[in-house]
Design a protein around this motif. Structure first.
Motif, short mmCIF file in Angstrom:
data_model
loop_
_atom_site.label_atom_id
_atom_site.label_comp_id
_atom_site.label_asym_id
_atom_site.label_seq_id
_atom_site.Cartn_x
_atom_site.Cartn_y
_atom_site.Cartn_z
N THR A 81 -6.30 -9.10 5.24
CA THR A 81 -5.95 -8.28 4.07
C THR A 81 -6.51 -6.88 4.22
O THR A 81 -5.86 -5.90 3.87
CB THR A 81 -6.53 -8.90 2.78
N LYS A 82 -7.74 -6.79 4.74
CA LYS A 82 -8.34 -5.47 4.90
C LYS A 82 -7.51 -4.62 5.85
O LYS A 82 -7.25 -3.45 5.59
CB LYS A 82 -9.76 -5.61 5.46
N GLU A 83 -7.06 -5.25 6.94
CA GLU A 83 -6.28 -4.49 7.91
C GLU A 83 -4.99 -3.99 7.27
O GLU A 83 -4.56 -2.87 7.51
CB GLU A 83 -5.97 -5.40 9.11
N MET A 84 -4.41 -4.84 6.41
CA MET A 84 -3.16 -4.43 5.76
C MET A 84 -3.39 -3.35 4.73
O MET A 84 -2.59 -2.43 4.58
CB MET A 84 -2.50 -5.64 5.11
N THR A 85 -4.51 -3.46 4.00
CA THR A 85 -4.78 -2.49 2.93
C THR A 85 -5.11 -1.12 3.50
O THR A 85 -4.65 -0.10 3.00
CB THR A 85 -5.95 -2.99 2.07
N PRO A 93 -15.69 -0.58 11.41
CA PRO A 93 -15.81 -1.88 12.07
C PRO A 93 -16.88 -2.77 11.45
O PRO A 93 -16.76 -4.00 11.49
CB PRO A 93 -16.18 -1.52 13.52
N ILE A 94 -17.91 -2.14 10.83
CA ILE A 94 -18.99 -2.97 10.28
C ILE A 94 -18.46 -3.88 9.19
O ILE A 94 -18.84 -5.04 9.08
CB ILE A 94 -20.10 -2.05 9.69
N LEU A 95 -17.56 -3.32 8.36
CA LEU A 95 -17.08 -4.09 7.21
C LEU A 95 -15.84 -4.91 7.53
O LEU A 95 -15.47 -5.80 6.78
CB LEU A 95 -16.77 -3.13 6.05
N ALA A 96 -15.20 -4.59 8.67
CA ALA A 96 -13.87 -5.14 8.91
C ALA A 96 -13.86 -6.67 8.94
O ALA A 96 -12.92 -7.30 8.46
CB ALA A 96 -13.31 -4.58 10.21
N ASN A 155 -10.98 3.03 1.20
CA ASN A 155 -9.55 3.29 1.22
C ASN A 155 -9.16 4.40 0.25
O ASN A 155 -7.99 4.50 -0.16
CB ASN A 155 -8.75 2.02 0.94
N GLY A 156 -10.09 5.22 -0.13
CA GLY A 156 -9.81 6.43 -0.91
C GLY A 156 -9.07 6.17 -2.20
O GLY A 156 -9.29 5.16 -2.88
N ALA A 157 -8.19 7.10 -2.55
CA ALA A 157 -7.50 7.04 -3.84
C ALA A 157 -6.54 5.85 -3.92
O ALA A 157 -6.14 5.43 -5.00
CB ALA A 157 -6.74 8.33 -4.08
N LEU A 158 -6.16 5.31 -2.76
CA LEU A 158 -5.22 4.17 -2.79
C LEU A 158 -5.87 2.92 -3.35
O LEU A 158 -5.20 2.05 -3.89
CB LEU A 158 -4.72 3.88 -1.36
N GLY A 159 -7.18 2.83 -3.19
CA GLY A 159 -7.88 1.67 -3.73
C GLY A 159 -7.70 0.43 -2.87
O GLY A 159 -7.08 0.47 -1.80
N LEU A 160 -8.26 -0.67 -3.33
CA LEU A 160 -8.17 -1.93 -2.61
C LEU A 160 -7.20 -2.85 -3.31
O LEU A 160 -7.18 -2.93 -4.53
CB LEU A 160 -9.56 -2.59 -2.55
N LYS A 161 -6.39 -3.52 -2.52
CA LYS A 161 -5.44 -4.49 -3.10
C LYS A 161 -5.67 -5.84 -2.46
O LYS A 161 -6.26 -5.95 -1.39
CB LYS A 161 -4.01 -4.03 -2.84
#
Lengths: 351, 297
Positions: A81-85, A93-96, A155-161
């Protein structure tokens, strides 16, 4: 005291049974509102500890919620999901590849928000009254701006989904029950008395040998940590977060709950959190068009917030105590109330 | 960076700084007298620019009449806010007054959404403010020149009122010692109303010039400038009119120059004011021109 302990246990068991029934009977929409109310209980208690019990006027709640929400989300989202978001820029990479169980993420959210609260509190808590208010408000804005600009982490202004929806009725109301119990114990403890002493008269408290700064910091950090936990639960409940969500408006909602419930009342905050959340949802009809079949009532966007700001204004102008003032609903009061009613009935019967 | 682009940024920062200064004065005057952050000041500013907009478009007035009417209406509006939201709480704890101010601010901006609509409207820029002047490669729109001049004139008038009239003397007395001023026979309520009237008129002038400079109006437009201008007032030393002007200019200068010199930080533009505020509060809590007053028990 023994009777009260028994009653407390019975009340908690009854509450858990109610949760069980509500979980089965409520439709998803109502369940969501009920869960949201639970989150507002946590947020409201956090702010009430700082504003109501310790008398520090902080307006930075939304910022700490944001920190908690982002921490919780980043720790629970799956690597895919992170990669897609993060399609604009890849995540650091630390959080990935981190994915932790939900309870650990909740604790981490509280700890991170608390730690940042500590860092911010160190300079800011030297200030008083309105300076403190404006500085905490400033920090909350800074947090939001930093979150908007840290593209590789937030992910800046896009936020997390696609945040995993772990927050169900058990998690949310379980945590808020724990927070209520914690707050009751804290306020009854000597720390709680010191907080109230600082609220009533700082100079007198200092003269009595209280370490003002340490206790202010303690109250502030706990408040921030609660905001962080509430934020993490909120992120998990709604599934998507972005920096715009955590504007001053959010602090306003929580402030409304605290003032309406009574500054310095735990039961008041719980009551008003539920009332305000339900109202926020049901007054949505004011903003959208209603079609009653034969007549169309055009919705007026913004009217809902007008109602809320009017409520806050009226409460503060004419009824500053709120629902509960600084009183609590206790078993003694309930029994007293019951006895009085019983007496009234018997008197009426005899006459 | 060439000299011309620097001059370009300098002109921009002076005009932005003067706008901040004008609004900051309103905050500082109210704070000086009531010890209250008038959170609704940003909304007064918004109201002023909308009134000018409606006077010019809906009622088709010429711009100079529209501006005067807008200033008068905003002045009345500011006095009404004081009567409704602050006067009943004169003796209440400060937290209550501040919550009341926050509520008033939210109420007004959301009433703005209800009555003015949530869609941005474009403020018509009268021709006289829309002339493009080129001096030595620096291109300036005439409104950028008008803003500092109008600000300066407004401030000179204000300083005259505060320092050389009877009402001004009374204002200074109330701000120095509220109780003593009342005992000396000053009608404190009248002075407070007068302060709000002046502050709101200046906010209206600021709002109109803001709309001329940045012509997109929305009901929430007052929030950010409102916060920043309060910060400007704190930086300069709250309660001090000259300090507010200095703070406003520093803030405008800093914001423009940060974006100009460090473009990679442009996302942090809005954070500049808040960071600056915290630095000032830590090292010079009374502000640049403020006096440190020891706390009495």
């Amino acid at each position: 005291m023994k009777r009260n302990n028994k009653l407390n246990i019975i009340a908690i068991l009854a509450f858990i049974a109610t949760l069980f029934i509500l979980n089965v009977t409520l439709d998803p929409y109502r369940l969501r509102i009920f869960n949201l109310a639970g989150i507002y209980v946590i947020l409201g208690l956090g702010l009430n500890l700082v504003n109501g019990f310790t008398g520090l006027f902080s307006l930075g709640h939304a910022g700490f919620m944001a920190i908690g929400a982002y921490t919780g989300a980043l720790l629970t989202m799956s690597p895919e999901t992170k990669e897609m978001t993060f399609f604009l820029e890849p995540i650091t990479p630390i959080l990935a590849n981190i994915q932790l169980p939900f309870p650990i993420a909740l604790v981490a959210a509280g700890l991170v928000a608390g730690a940042i609260g500590f860092l911010i509190g160190a300079p800011v808590l030297r200030l008083k009254d309105d300076y403190l208010a404006i500085a905490t408000l400033g920090f909350s804005e800074i947090i939001r701006i930093v979150l908007t600009n840290m593209q590789t982490i937030t992910n800046g202004a896009l936020g997390l989904k696609g945040i995993p929806g772990n927050a169900n009725i058990w998690w949310i109301w379980g945590v808020s029950l724990a927070v209520v119990v914690f707050m009751v114990l804290l306020i009854k403890s000597s720390y709680g008395k010191v907080f109230k002493a600082i609220r009533e008269d700082e100079i007198a408290a200092e003269a009595m040998g209280v370490n003002i700064f340490k206790h202010k910091m303690m109250s502030f950090v706990i408040g921030c940590a609660l905001a962080g936990v509430g934020g993490a639960l909120l992120g998990s409940l709604i599934g998507a977060i972005n920096p715009l969500l955590f504007r001053f408006l959010f602090t306003f909602n929580v402030l409304l709950i605290v003032v309406l419930g009574g500054m310095g009342s735990i039961t008041g905050t719980v009551l008003s959190a539920v009332v305000v959340t339900v109202m926020i949802e049901y007054l949505r009809v004011l903003d959208i068009e209603m079609n009653l079949g034969f007549i169309r009532i055009p919705g007026v966007p913004g009217l809902r917030m007008v109602v809320f700001s009017l409520i806050l204004l009226i409460v503060i102008l004419f009824y500053q105590r709120g629902i509960m003032g600084s009183n609590e609903i206790t078993w003694e009061k309930l029994f007293d109330f019951k006895n009085r009613i019983a007496k009234k009935i018997t008197r009426r019967k005899s006459s | 960076m060439t000299f011309t682009t620097f001059m370009q940024h300098l002109v921009n920062s002076i005009s932005l700084g003067s706008l901040y200064a004008l609004i900051a004065v309103g905050y500082t005057m109210v704070y000086g007298i009531l010890r209250l952050i008038n959170f609704a000041h940003g909304e007064v500013f918004m109201f002023g620019s909308y009134m000018a907009f409606f006077a010019m478009t809906t009622f088709g007035m010429p711009w100079y009449i529209a501006f005067i009417i807008a200033i008068i209406l905003t002045c009345i509006f500011g006095m009404l806010i004081e009567k409704a939201a602050y006067k009943p709480l004169r003796d209440a704890p400060r937290i209550s007054i501040m919550i009341s101010a926050i509520a008033a601010s939210f109420l007004i901006s959301n009433l703005g959404i209800v009555f003015f609509g949530g869609i941005p409207v474009t403020f018509p820029r009268p021709d006289i403010f829309d002339i493009r002047i080129v001096i030595g490669g620096v291109s300036i729109i005439s409104v950028s020149l008008f803003i500092p001049v109008i600000t300066a004139v407004a401030l000179v008038i204000l300083l005259y009122i505060v320092n050389h009239t009877k009402t001004g003397t009374a204002m200074r007395a109330v701000s120095k010692d509220y109780e003593a001023a009342r005992l000396m026979g000053i009608d404190v309520n009248r002075i407070i109303t007068f302060t709000f009237a002046i502050g709101s008129s200046l906010a209206a002038v600021g709002g109109i010039m803001w709309a001329l400079r940045f012509p997109a109006l929305i009901p929430f437009m007052g929030i950010m400038p409102g916060l920043k201008c309060f910060i400007a007032a704190v930086i300069g030393g709250i309660g001090n009119i000259k300090g507010a002007v200095l703070g406003g200019l520093i803030l405008g200068f800093g914001e423009i120059m940060i974006v100009a010199f460090l473009p990679e930080l442009s996302g942090y533009r809005d954070a500049f004011a808040f960071i600056f505020l915290i630095v000032i509060l830590l090292f010079k809590p009374a502000g640049l021109l403020g006096k440190n007053i020891a706390e009495k028990v």
